[in-house]
Structure formats: structure tokens, C-alpha cells
Write a protein that holds these residues in place. Sequence first.
Motif, mmCIF file in Angstrom:
data_model
loop_
_atom_site.group_PDB
_atom_site.id
_atom_site.type_symbol
_atom_site.label_atom_id
_atom_site.label_comp_id
_atom_site.label_asym_id
_atom_site.label_seq_id
_atom_site.Cartn_x
_atom_site.Cartn_y
_atom_site.Cartn_z
ATOM 1 N N UNK A 268 19.999 9.613 60.398
ATOM 2 C CA UNK A 268 20.929 9.677 61.529
ATOM 3 C C UNK A 268 20.448 9.161 62.711
ATOM 4 N N UNK A 269 19.069 9.391 63.175
ATOM 5 C CA UNK A 269 18.427 8.919 64.331
ATOM 6 C C UNK A 269 18.024 7.524 64.503
ATOM 7 N N UNK B 244 31.131 15.963 62.063
ATOM 8 C CA UNK B 244 30.439 14.653 62.747
ATOM 9 C C UNK B 244 30.094 13.800 61.740
ATOM 10 N N UNK B 245 29.267 14.147 60.717
ATOM 11 C CA UNK B 245 28.744 13.443 59.750
ATOM 12 C C UNK B 245 29.852 12.827 58.912
ATOM 13 N N UNK B 246 30.892 13.618 58.378
ATOM 14 C CA UNK B 246 31.917 12.911 57.929
ATOM 15 C C UNK B 246 32.851 11.743 58.586
ATOM 16 N N UNK B 247 32.881 12.128 59.787
ATOM 17 C CA UNK B 247 33.589 11.268 60.718
ATOM 18 C C UNK B 247 32.687 9.867 60.847
ATOM 19 N N UNK B 248 31.236 10.092 60.874
ATOM 20 C CA UNK B 248 30.474 8.882 61.236
ATOM 21 C C UNK B 248 30.495 7.981 60.048
ATOM 22 N N UNK B 249 30.505 8.561 58.680
ATOM 23 C CA UNK B 249 30.559 7.720 57.466
ATOM 24 C C UNK B 249 31.812 7.499 56.846
ATOM 25 N N UNK C 175 34.269 5.438 57.168
ATOM 26 C CA UNK C 175 34.514 4.041 56.975
ATOM 27 C C UNK C 175 33.836 3.609 55.733
ATOM 28 N N UNK C 176 32.418 3.927 55.660
ATOM 29 C CA UNK C 176 31.671 3.483 54.720
ATOM 30 C C UNK C 176 32.216 3.971 53.189
ATOM 31 N N UNK C 177 32.831 5.321 53.114
ATOM 32 C CA UNK C 177 33.304 5.932 51.949
ATOM 33 C C UNK C 177 34.820 5.069 51.765
ATOM 34 N N UNK C 178 35.620 5.127 52.680
ATOM 35 C CA UNK C 178 36.958 4.623 52.431
ATOM 36 C C UNK C 178 37.093 3.259 52.459
ATOM 37 N N UNK C 179 36.175 2.272 53.006
ATOM 38 C CA UNK C 179 36.249 0.925 52.720
ATOM 39 C C UNK C 179 35.669 0.409 51.711
ATOM 40 N N UNK C 180 34.669 1.378 50.996
ATOM 41 C CA UNK C 180 33.941 0.621 49.881
ATOM 42 C C UNK C 180 34.265 1.475 48.374
ATOM 43 N N UNK C 181 34.980 0.609 47.723
ATOM 44 C CA UNK C 181 35.366 0.931 46.219
ATOM 45 C C UNK C 181 34.256 1.711 45.427
#
Length: 163
Positions: free
Chosen positions: A26-27, A96-101, A103-109
Motif C-alpha cells: 500500500x505504501x 478504503x482498501x476496497x475503494x482503492x482496489x 477497479x482491479x476486481x470489477x474490471x478483471x474477469x
Amino acid sequence: MRSFGAQFKEYRESYLNITQTEAAAALNMKKESLSQYERDHRNFPPEDYKLAREIFQIPDDYFIAMVTGVPLKSVRAKEQSLPEVTKDLRVSYQDHFLEQFEDVILQNDEMRELIALVALLDKKYQRQLLNTFKGFTSLYQNEITKNERLKKELDECKRQSKA
């Protein structure tokens, strides 16, 4: 007086319950670097204080305690019990973690499929699979780094031979 790195370790472990690897990622730093900061082998870079505060949603009173070396357990001691504080901070970080990632989850089958497959396993097998996956990921990252270094060296050799 406790260093910011030691204070950050306590916050990470006791309040957020996240791994050093997750925090380092994260850092945007190596796990080994974060480990050195947390063990006081190196000073946590002051320019990264703000970054840590933003990423991990560190409340003002905890952040001030971390910077000044005041024991974190003394912060909010009278207002809430430690389990309540820990739960609130952990939930804030997880949101915050879920918001941050997201797009990775939703846009990647493949990511969604992997999460669904892991969710079908028992907890024991989830841990085993995910730890194996982490190991492969580490090997993969090392290979990418090695290949990038070799490519730079090759490009440098080509450039020198043209000169």
C-alpha cells in the motif's frame, strides 16, 4: 520515545490487523524496507508520514501520538475500549482498501473468478492457496525485475557499441 516506525507497526498490527506485506504494498515500498523502519534499523522517511496517514486513514489523535512517540494505547483510553477503537479503525481501513482496489476486481474477469474459487475453499485451504499464490507472485516480480535490469544492461551495451 518510540519511533514513528515502531508506532506504525503497533498501529498496523494492533488496530488494523494487516500484514507487513500488505502495508508495504500500500505504501509502494519493499517489505524489507518497512521491516527496517518498524524495527528502528532505519528511520521512517518523514515525507512518507503523510502518505501512511492517508492510506491507512490514521485519525489525527493517533497520528500525533505516532509522530510524538506517545504510546498508542493511551490515546482515546477514556472514550472507548480498545476493541471498539480497533474495530472502528479496521473497518475504516477495509473500506478504503476496497475503494482503492475496486477497479482491479470489477474490471478483471480473472480476479473475480479467482476470488470466487478461493471463497469455495475451507479456511485452511484458502490460506494454503493464497500463500502459494503469494510465493509465485514474489518469484514473478523478481523475474520481472531481473529482466528489466538485463534489458537496461543490454540497451547500454548496444548504445556503447554504436558510440
